[in-house]
Write a protein that holds these residues in place. Structure first.
Motif, short mmCIF file in Angstrom:
data_model
loop_
_atom_site.label_atom_id
_atom_site.label_comp_id
_atom_site.label_asym_id
_atom_site.label_seq_id
_atom_site.Cartn_x
_atom_site.Cartn_y
_atom_site.Cartn_z
N TYR B 31 40.52 46.70 45.82
CA TYR B 31 40.12 47.91 45.10
C TYR B 31 38.64 47.80 44.75
O TYR B 31 38.18 46.75 44.31
CB TYR B 31 40.94 48.08 43.81
CG TYR B 31 42.42 48.24 44.04
CD1 TYR B 31 43.27 47.14 44.02
CD2 TYR B 31 42.98 49.50 44.27
CE1 TYR B 31 44.62 47.28 44.24
CE2 TYR B 31 44.34 49.65 44.47
CZ TYR B 31 45.15 48.53 44.46
OH TYR B 31 46.50 48.68 44.67
N SER B 95 38.58 44.56 42.36
CA SER B 95 39.74 43.88 41.79
C SER B 95 40.73 43.56 42.90
O SER B 95 40.74 44.19 43.95
CB SER B 95 40.41 44.72 40.69
OG SER B 95 40.94 45.92 41.20
N ALA B 96 41.58 42.57 42.61
CA ALA B 96 42.55 42.10 43.60
C ALA B 96 43.77 43.02 43.63
O ALA B 96 43.82 44.03 42.93
CB ALA B 96 42.94 40.67 43.28
N TRP B 97 44.76 42.65 44.39
CA TRP B 97 45.89 43.53 44.66
C TRP B 97 46.88 43.59 43.51
O TRP B 97 47.61 44.57 43.36
CB TRP B 97 46.64 43.04 45.91
CG TRP B 97 47.20 41.66 45.73
CD1 TRP B 97 46.59 40.49 46.00
CD2 TRP B 97 48.49 41.33 45.20
NE1 TRP B 97 47.40 39.43 45.68
CE2 TRP B 97 48.58 39.91 45.19
CE3 TRP B 97 49.57 42.06 44.76
CZ2 TRP B 97 49.71 39.24 44.73
CZ3 TRP B 97 50.71 41.39 44.30
CH2 TRP B 97 50.75 39.99 44.30
N PHE B 98 46.93 42.56 42.63
CA PHE B 98 48.02 42.53 41.66
C PHE B 98 47.67 43.37 40.43
O PHE B 98 46.53 43.63 40.10
CB PHE B 98 48.39 41.10 41.27
CG PHE B 98 47.22 40.22 40.92
CD1 PHE B 98 46.55 39.52 41.91
CD2 PHE B 98 46.81 40.07 39.61
CE1 PHE B 98 45.49 38.70 41.60
CE2 PHE B 98 45.76 39.25 39.29
CZ PHE B 98 45.08 38.55 40.29
N SER B 101 45.15 42.56 37.62
CA SER B 101 43.91 41.97 38.10
C SER B 101 42.72 42.59 37.38
O SER B 101 42.53 43.81 37.41
CB SER B 101 43.77 42.22 39.60
OG SER B 101 42.50 41.83 40.06
#
Lengths: 117, 114
Positions: B31, B95-98, B101
């Motif tokens: 993202y 930001s990461a996928w989780f 995050s």
């Protein structure tokens, strides 16, 4: 829509003392995340600490800790043993759980913290 | 620790000119975001980008603005015809996928429109 309010535009603290920065927010969501970001004079945005709303335990990160009161929608930051390097603008931020749109942050207006020697 | 990098750190442009602000997000993040901070004011969300398309944008992000991920690493913000009120600090973040995050911010690009 979510709103984040920081009612203290500026605060000062003596080196080595403790200071608390206030933050309140408004949301109808039940699952969300809260953050404190630090912005020193260099203008960089640095993550200080985060809290998941579903966790009752307050987050701590070394000298930084939060007091999260979900019912009151309050999320204050406590800085212990303040250091000169803590001088910065501190932003409180809210993030809704939303996999579709990504993790959008809503920021408060910020509190300038000055640590005095 | 991997970081988000933004270039240039400071851009000066004349009103009406086009500018492109560049960002290299953290490599495994999915993202991407642009935020703006007018001097002395709060940090405002402009746009989020996921899976090669805009996922959300604010009312600030009008037709003058566009974003692009031209290759696997860069993420750009273009302002087509700059106005004086576009002068601000522009932050890129990723930001990461989780779900929880956090956003990792770059150091920002200070845009000055004269």
């Amino acid at each position: 829509a979510q709103t984040v309010t920081q009612s203290q535009p500026e605060m000062s603290v003596q080196e080595a003392e403790t200071v608390t920065l206030s933050c309140t927010y408004d949301t109808s969501e039940n699952n969300y995340y809260l953050f404190w970001y630090k912005q020193p004079p260099s203008r960089q945005m640095i993550l200080v600490i985060r809290q998941e709303a579903y966790k009752q335990q307050n987050a701590t990160e070394n000298r930084f800790s939060v007091n999260f009161q979900k019912a009151a929608k309050s999320f204050s930051l406590k800085i212990s043993d303040s250091q000169l390097g803590d001088t910065a603008m501190y932003f409180c931020a809210f993030m809704k759980r939303n996999m579709e749109y990504g993790n959008k942050l809503v920021f408060g207006a910020g509190t300038i913290l000055r640590v005095k020697s | 620790e991997p970081e988000v990098t933004q270039t240039p750190s400071h851009q000066v442009t004349q009103m009406g000119q086009e500018v492109i602000l560049r960002c290299v997000p953290i490599s495994n993040h999915l993202y991407f975001y642009w935020y703006r901070q007018i001097l002395g004011q709060k940090v405002e969300f402009l746009v989020s980008f996921y899976n090669n398309e805009i996922s959300e944008k604010s009312e600030i992000f009008d037709d003058q603005f566009s974003v692009e991920r031209p290759d696997g690493s860069n993420f750009t913000l273009k302002i087509r015809s700059t106005k004086l009120e576009d002068s601000a600090m522009y932050f890129c973040a990723s930001s990461a996928w989780f779900l929880n995050s956090p956003l990792h911010f770059g150091n920002g690009t200070r845009l000055t429109v004269t």
